[in-house]
Motif scaffolding. Sequence first.
Motif, PDB file in Angstrom:
ATOM      1  N   LEU A  86       0.806  -1.230   0.000  1.00 34.34           N
ATOM      2  CA  LEU A  86       0.000   0.000   0.000  1.00 34.34           C
ATOM      3  C   LEU A  86       0.834   1.273   0.000  1.00 34.34           C
ATOM      4  O   LEU A  86       0.441   2.267  -0.600  1.00 34.34           O
ATOM      5  CB  LEU A  86      -0.977  -0.016   1.165  1.00 34.34           C
ATOM      6  N   ALA A  87       1.984   1.251   0.649  1.00 37.61           N
ATOM      7  CA  ALA A  87       2.844   2.440   0.632  1.00 37.61           C
ATOM      8  C   ALA A  87       3.310   2.730  -0.793  1.00 37.61           C
ATOM      9  O   ALA A  87       3.279   3.878  -1.252  1.00 37.61           O
ATOM     10  CB  ALA A  87       4.039   2.246   1.558  1.00 37.61           C
ATOM     11  N   SER A  88       3.709   1.686  -1.508  1.00 39.05           N
ATOM     12  CA  SER A  88       4.143   1.849  -2.891  1.00 39.05           C
ATOM     13  C   SER A  88       2.968   2.230  -3.788  1.00 39.05           C
ATOM     14  O   SER A  88       3.111   3.015  -4.733  1.00 39.05           O
ATOM     15  CB  SER A  88       4.807   0.559  -3.371  1.00 39.05           C
ATOM     16  N   TRP A  89       1.775   1.679  -3.507  1.00 35.42           N
ATOM     17  CA  TRP A  89       0.555   2.030  -4.242  1.00 35.42           C
ATOM     18  C   TRP A  89       0.322   3.543  -4.167  1.00 35.42           C
ATOM     19  O   TRP A  89       0.093   4.205  -5.175  1.00 35.42           O
ATOM     20  CB  TRP A  89      -0.634   1.257  -3.662  1.00 35.42           C
ATOM     21  N   ILE A  90       0.404   4.086  -2.971  1.00 34.78           N
ATOM     22  CA  ILE A  90       0.182   5.521  -2.776  1.00 34.78           C
ATOM     23  C   ILE A  90       1.234   6.336  -3.521  1.00 34.78           C
ATOM     24  O   ILE A  90       0.914   7.319  -4.193  1.00 34.78           O
ATOM     25  CB  ILE A  90       0.162   5.860  -1.269  1.00 34.78           C
ATOM     26  N   ASP A  91       2.499   5.925  -3.414  1.00 34.51           N
ATOM     27  CA  ASP A  91       3.572   6.645  -4.103  1.00 34.51           C
ATOM     28  C   ASP A  91       3.367   6.639  -5.616  1.00 34.51           C
ATOM     29  O   ASP A  91       3.470   7.676  -6.267  1.00 34.51           O
ATOM     30  CB  ASP A  91       4.935   6.030  -3.773  1.00 34.51           C
ATOM     31  N   CYS A  92       3.078   5.466  -6.176  1.00 32.59           N
ATOM     32  CA  CYS A  92       2.911   5.360  -7.636  1.00 32.59           C
ATOM     33  C   CYS A  92       1.627   6.040  -8.111  1.00 32.59           C
ATOM     34  O   CYS A  92       1.598   6.624  -9.196  1.00 32.59           O
ATOM     35  CB  CYS A  92       2.946   3.898  -8.056  1.00 32.59           C
ATOM     36  N   LEU A  93       0.583   5.978  -7.304  1.00 35.77           N
ATOM     37  CA  LEU A  93      -0.671   6.631  -7.661  1.00 35.77           C
ATOM     38  C   LEU A  93      -0.462   8.147  -7.780  1.00 35.77           C
ATOM     39  O   LEU A  93      -1.003   8.789  -8.680  1.00 35.77           O
ATOM     40  CB  LEU A  93      -1.734   6.323  -6.605  1.00 35.77           C
ATOM     41  N   ALA A  94       0.355   8.696  -6.891  1.00 34.93           N
ATOM     42  CA  ALA A  94       0.632  10.136  -6.927  1.00 34.93           C
ATOM     43  C   ALA A  94       1.401  10.541  -8.184  1.00 34.93           C
ATOM     44  O   ALA A  94       1.393  11.709  -8.562  1.00 34.93           O
ATOM     45  CB  ALA A  94       1.411  10.546  -5.685  1.00 34.93           C
ATOM     46  N   GLU A  95       2.033   9.581  -8.839  1.00 35.71           N
ATOM     47  CA  GLU A  95       2.819   9.869 -10.044  1.00 35.71           C
ATOM     48  C   GLU A  95       2.059   9.589 -11.339  1.00 35.71           C
ATOM     49  O   GLU A  95       2.605   9.745 -12.427  1.00 35.71           O
ATOM     50  CB  GLU A  95       4.111   9.048 -10.019  1.00 35.71           C
ATOM     51  N   LEU A  96       0.788   9.178 -11.228  1.00 38.69           N
ATOM     52  CA  LEU A  96       0.003   8.921 -12.437  1.00 38.69           C
ATOM     53  C   LEU A  96      -0.121  10.190 -13.268  1.00 38.69           C
ATOM     54  O   LEU A  96      -0.378  11.270 -12.725  1.00 38.69           O
ATOM     55  CB  LEU A  96      -1.415   8.463 -12.081  1.00 38.69           C
ATOM     56  N   PRO A  97       0.039  10.072 -14.570  1.00 36.48           N
ATOM     57  CA  PRO A  97      -0.172  11.261 -15.399  1.00 36.48           C
ATOM     58  C   PRO A  97      -1.657  11.644 -15.409  1.00 36.48           C
ATOM     59  O   PRO A  97      -2.523  10.784 -15.510  1.00 36.48           O
ATOM     60  CB  PRO A  97       0.297  10.817 -16.787  1.00 36.48           C
ATOM     61  N   VAL A  98      -1.911  12.935 -15.276  1.00 33.15           N
ATOM     62  CA  VAL A  98      -3.278  13.447 -15.285  1.00 33.15           C
ATOM     63  C   VAL A  98      -3.356  14.530 -16.356  1.00 33.15           C
ATOM     64  O   VAL A  98      -2.590  15.488 -16.323  1.00 33.15           O
ATOM     65  CB  VAL A  98      -3.664  14.040 -13.900  1.00 33.15           C
ATOM     66  N   PRO A  99      -4.260  14.364 -17.314  1.00 30.86           N
ATOM     67  CA  PRO A  99      -4.392  15.391 -18.358  1.00 30.86           C
ATOM     68  C   PRO A  99      -4.675  16.772 -17.762  1.00 30.86           C
ATOM     69  O   PRO A  99      -5.471  16.894 -16.825  1.00 30.86           O
ATOM     70  CB  PRO A  99      -5.583  14.903 -19.183  1.00 30.86           C
ATOM     71  N   ASP A 100      -4.018  17.792 -18.285  1.00 31.34           N
ATOM     72  CA  ASP A 100      -4.164  19.151 -17.757  1.00 31.34           C
ATOM     73  C   ASP A 100      -5.587  19.687 -17.842  1.00 31.34           C
ATOM     74  O   ASP A 100      -6.057  20.354 -16.939  1.00 31.34           O
ATOM     75  CB  ASP A 100      -3.235  20.120 -18.504  1.00 31.34           C
ATOM     76  N   GLU A 101      -6.264  19.422 -18.931  1.00 36.29           N
ATOM     77  CA  GLU A 101      -7.584  20.016 -19.155  1.00 36.29           C
ATOM     78  C   GLU A 101      -8.738  19.136 -18.694  1.00 36.29           C
ATOM     79  O   GLU A 101      -9.885  19.484 -18.900  1.00 36.29           O
ATOM     80  CB  GLU A 101      -7.746  20.363 -20.633  1.00 36.29           C
ATOM     81  N   SER A 102      -8.447  17.983 -18.119  1.00 37.88           N
ATOM     82  CA  SER A 102      -9.521  17.100 -17.664  1.00 37.88           C
ATOM     83  C   SER A 102      -9.093  16.421 -16.368  1.00 37.88           C
ATOM     84  O   SER A 102      -8.944  17.077 -15.368  1.00 37.88           O
ATOM     85  CB  SER A 102      -9.875  16.089 -18.752  1.00 37.88           C
ATOM     86  N   GLY A 103      -8.897  15.121 -16.399  1.00 35.21           N
ATOM     87  CA  GLY A 103      -8.499  14.410 -15.198  1.00 35.21           C
ATOM     88  C   GLY A 103      -8.394  12.920 -15.469  1.00 35.21           C
ATOM     89  O   GLY A 103      -8.450  12.479 -16.611  1.00 35.21           O
ATOM     90  N   THR A 104      -8.256  12.165 -14.411  1.00 29.14           N
ATOM     91  CA  THR A 104      -8.164  10.714 -14.495  1.00 29.14           C
ATOM     92  C   THR A 104      -9.206  10.108 -13.574  1.00 29.14           C
ATOM     93  O   THR A 104      -9.375  10.555 -12.438  1.00 29.14           O
ATOM     94  CB  THR A 104      -6.759  10.233 -14.095  1.00 29.14           C
ATOM     95  N   VAL A 105      -9.894   9.093 -14.056  1.00 30.83           N
ATOM     96  CA  VAL A 105     -10.913   8.385 -13.280  1.00 30.83           C
ATOM     97  C   VAL A 105     -10.451   6.942 -13.104  1.00 30.83           C
ATOM     98  O   VAL A 105     -10.115   6.280 -14.083  1.00 30.83           O
ATOM     99  CB  VAL A 105     -12.279   8.408 -13.993  1.00 30.83           C
ATOM    100  N   LEU A 106     -10.417   6.473 -11.866  1.00 32.16           N
ATOM    101  CA  LEU A 106     -10.144   5.065 -11.582  1.00 32.16           C
ATOM    102  C   LEU A 106     -11.471   4.389 -11.280  1.00 32.16           C
ATOM    103  O   LEU A 106     -12.224   4.856 -10.433  1.00 32.16           O
ATOM    104  CB  LEU A 106      -9.217   4.912 -10.371  1.00 32.16           C
ATOM    105  N   VAL A 107     -11.731   3.285 -11.959  1.00 34.56           N
ATOM    106  CA  VAL A 107     -12.979   2.549 -11.770  1.00 34.56           C
ATOM    107  C   VAL A 107     -12.635   1.166 -11.234  1.00 34.56           C
ATOM    108  O   VAL A 107     -11.862   0.435 -11.851  1.00 34.56           O
ATOM    109  CB  VAL A 107     -13.771   2.413 -13.087  1.00 34.56           C
TER     110      VAL A 107
END
Length: 124
Positions: A86-107
Amino acid sequence: MPSIMAFFKRKEKAPAEVQRLDWKLLERGAVALYHKSSVLSADLAWFRQQNYSILEMNAATWQTPQDFHAEAQRVLNFPSYYAKNLASWIDCLAELPVPDESGTVLVFRRFEVFARAHTQLSQT
């Protein structure tokens, strides 16, 4: 250790912003629980139309926490050094690319199946 949270910078929103689905969902928190797949499908269609990146995982296939981490690494394109905890999950999740004009959705589809079997992990 710093924490990350979603927030809105302005107290007063432009009238069009309050009507947007992303604003409505995020004002209630970072996680939205859907009870009807038809509602989720409609919302995902809106996010696609707005050019959001949508990343989907099927929790019903996870028999173990290792299954969760393996699919997360594959779907979210986590680096090879992802430690599958979980610690690595949080670290890697924070590094996910997010489009500038929209966002990212995890389902997470069928998350209730995994949550019943792995209560502690699912509530962390």
